[in-house]
Design a protein around this motif. Sequence first.
Motif, PDB file in Angstrom:
ATOM      1  N   THR A 180       1.355   1.965 -18.085  1.00  0.00           N
ATOM      2  CA  THR A 180       2.622   1.235 -18.072  1.00  0.00           C
ATOM      3  C   THR A 180       2.681   0.254 -19.238  1.00  0.00           C
ATOM      4  OG1 THR A 180       2.796   1.412 -15.663  1.00  0.00           O
ATOM      5  CG2 THR A 180       4.071  -0.339 -16.723  1.00  0.00           C
ATOM      6  N   GLU A 211      13.929  -4.372 -14.010  1.00  0.00           N
ATOM      7  CA  GLU A 211      13.546  -5.537 -13.209  1.00  0.00           C
ATOM      8  C   GLU A 211      12.244  -5.279 -12.447  1.00  0.00           C
ATOM      9  OE1 GLU A 211      14.902  -8.591 -13.076  1.00  0.00           O
ATOM     10  OE2 GLU A 211      16.245  -7.955 -14.701  1.00  0.00           O
ATOM     11  N   GLN A 212      12.011  -4.023 -12.081  1.00  0.00           N
ATOM     12  CA  GLN A 212      10.810  -3.693 -11.311  1.00  0.00           C
ATOM     13  C   GLN A 212       9.551  -3.611 -12.170  1.00  0.00           C
ATOM     14  OE1 GLN A 212      12.106  -0.049  -9.497  1.00  0.00           O
ATOM     15  NE2 GLN A 212      13.451  -1.087  -8.017  1.00  0.00           N
ATOM     16  N   VAL A 213       9.724  -3.383 -13.492  1.00  0.00           N
ATOM     17  CA  VAL A 213       8.541  -3.266 -14.355  1.00  0.00           C
ATOM     18  C   VAL A 213       8.377  -4.457 -15.296  1.00  0.00           C
ATOM     19  CG1 VAL A 213       8.657  -0.748 -14.295  1.00  0.00           C
ATOM     20  CG2 VAL A 213       9.748  -1.971 -16.176  1.00  0.00           C
ATOM     21  N   LYS A 214       9.312  -5.393 -15.282  1.00  0.00           N
ATOM     22  CA  LYS A 214       9.266  -6.478 -16.263  1.00  0.00           C
ATOM     23  C   LYS A 214       8.089  -7.426 -16.054  1.00  0.00           C
ATOM     24  CE  LYS A 214      12.296  -9.913 -14.061  1.00  0.00           C
ATOM     25  NZ  LYS A 214      13.555 -10.675 -14.229  1.00  0.00           N
ATOM     26  N   THR A 215       7.469  -7.386 -14.876  1.00  0.00           N
ATOM     27  CA  THR A 215       6.290  -8.224 -14.642  1.00  0.00           C
ATOM     28  C   THR A 215       5.145  -7.843 -15.579  1.00  0.00           C
ATOM     29  OG1 THR A 215       5.590  -6.713 -12.874  1.00  0.00           O
ATOM     30  CG2 THR A 215       6.845  -8.661 -12.220  1.00  0.00           C
ATOM     31  N   HIS A 216       5.212  -6.649 -16.151  1.00  0.00           N
ATOM     32  CA  HIS A 216       4.163  -6.198 -17.075  1.00  0.00           C
ATOM     33  C   HIS A 216       4.398  -6.681 -18.505  1.00  0.00           C
ATOM     34  CE1 HIS A 216       2.303  -3.555 -14.094  1.00  0.00           C
ATOM     35  NE2 HIS A 216       3.517  -3.124 -13.775  1.00  0.00           N
ATOM     36  N   THR A 221      -1.602   0.814 -14.409  1.00  0.00           N
ATOM     37  CA  THR A 221      -1.110  -0.368 -15.125  1.00  0.00           C
ATOM     38  C   THR A 221      -1.329  -0.212 -16.621  1.00  0.00           C
ATOM     39  OG1 THR A 221      -1.587  -1.780 -13.218  1.00  0.00           O
ATOM     40  CG2 THR A 221      -1.359  -2.877 -15.343  1.00  0.00           C
ATOM     41  N   LYS A 262      16.486  -3.448 -22.415  1.00  0.00           N
ATOM     42  CA  LYS A 262      16.175  -3.361 -20.984  1.00  0.00           C
ATOM     43  C   LYS A 262      16.528  -1.975 -20.433  1.00  0.00           C
ATOM     44  CE  LYS A 262      17.005  -8.294 -19.999  1.00  0.00           C
ATOM     45  NZ  LYS A 262      17.888  -9.247 -19.258  1.00  0.00           N
ATOM     46  N   ASP A 280       7.661 -14.097 -22.395  1.00  0.00           N
ATOM     47  CA  ASP A 280       8.958 -14.393 -21.796  1.00  0.00           C
ATOM     48  C   ASP A 280      10.094 -14.277 -22.807  1.00  0.00           C
ATOM     49  OD1 ASP A 280       7.886 -14.949 -19.278  1.00  0.00           O
ATOM     50  OD2 ASP A 280       7.449 -17.026 -19.824  1.00  0.00           O
TER      51      ASP A 280
END
Length: 501
Positions: A32, A74-79, A29, A91, A83
């Motif tokens: 990333t 979309e798979q890494v945007k949680t990091h 993490t 992106k 907002d």
Amino acid sequence: MSIKAIRTGIVLRPDPTRVLFRAFELGSTTRTLKIIARVGGMTDEEAAQKLDEVIREFGGRHYKLERFLLQRFEQVKTHLLTDEPLTTERKLLLGAYFTMEYSLESAALFNPSMIWHPDQTNVPPGYKRFILSLRATGEGHVSSISFRMGYIDEAGKIILRKPSRYVTSPEIVPNHRFNRAQFLRKLYELRLENSIQEKMMTGLEDEFSLPELEAQIKRVLAQYRYNAEYETIASGLLALAKSNYEIHFEDDQSLDERCIFPTSPNETNGIEDARFVQFTDENGEITFYATYTAYNGRVTFPQLLETKDFTNFNVSTLNGAEVSNKGMALFPRKINGKYAMISRQDGENIYLMYSDDLYFWQMKELLLKPTYHWEYVQLGNCGSPIETEAGWLVLSHGVGPMRKYAIGAFLLDLNDPSKVIGRTTEPILSPDENEREGYVPNVVYSCGGLINGNELIIPYAMADYASSFATVNVAELLAELTGQNRSKIEDVAVQEAVTVK
């Protein structure tokens, strides 16, 4: 007399330029977050320039690359720490930093299986179109299923079509539905059926999805936090669900652009040795099945692919007391109302299996033991049985001194395959001096051939590196297996393993 296969001289070698895009997972993490921060620190001009460079360099090498880059974002945007909205260009660039190329057949292209293509339209007169599936092995020795297409002309010549340079793995179907009764039966076979599992499946309908199962498991685990037994059962339930899934390719993709890449927990280290067969049900419905070996780095799992169009596939685990080891091969139709399979549970002998349920196999009977010098180490099949009027023709492999693999054949009774009509006492194909060298020396191996007219076509691997084709006269082979004179059976109409439309 000993029948020998005739080599065609065709060699299909691995092509390192066939690359697909994969997720680049760092496993950290912290790293990333650092990469995201560095990209975030780029000016809009710098980001646009770098993205242009990426698209120029890699866009022509892939099918719909930008769509995949957005999926990776979309798979890494949680990091992301805020907002704050990002531009599409930003992106895409972030997605590129977490994407890698993978050369799926850089190490080997071997263990082929050959079937007639379900679509024979627009084929020149006298020609037949076929599909060749192969085990492609790349970086990290991870295996996947790759496809080629070709034709057999009116003279029996094999013509391979040059594959597209693009290759793409399929999308996982997000709303795959599980049959509750079948799922519970698989849990029982895995010894995961108990009171904890019942709690985790309470409230699920007769058909349910993976997200529904995950939500129910999450609710139960919230009540039993830090309980190791509950965590173990939950892990088993999810592993089973993720090992039974659907995949979909784009309709406009050529078959040779499609690659079935490992997806489930059982397949983390590869999908090996698919044995494709065209199966005709009792009602005449045709489905293409492939038994294959899933490998997670420790244990092998026999599994099943099924498709009607080579665009949509179902992937299923095989269960039952006798599902083990490698090399299961399905007969192309039911026999006396039951599914039938050739197998090798003990790594040494060939067995025959029957089942009322395609996905559960509980019993086996010994069919053949190593008998001749070239098979003293072990026996195995080289693909699904092929139906002829003389019996079920099965290609086999034997392992002899110095772990040398050779290919032979045996013949089984049509109505009772437990009766062995005959077997070759000598190999019909052994590695010659041009085929001995490779990743695994002294090996020829096939995952399934077919009959064209009066020729048995054997696609085969050479030293676990490249692939080729050989042919055998069917009348001569059947004469040897049945002990009859060739003249007595030469006019027998050999039924092909598939019906060409």
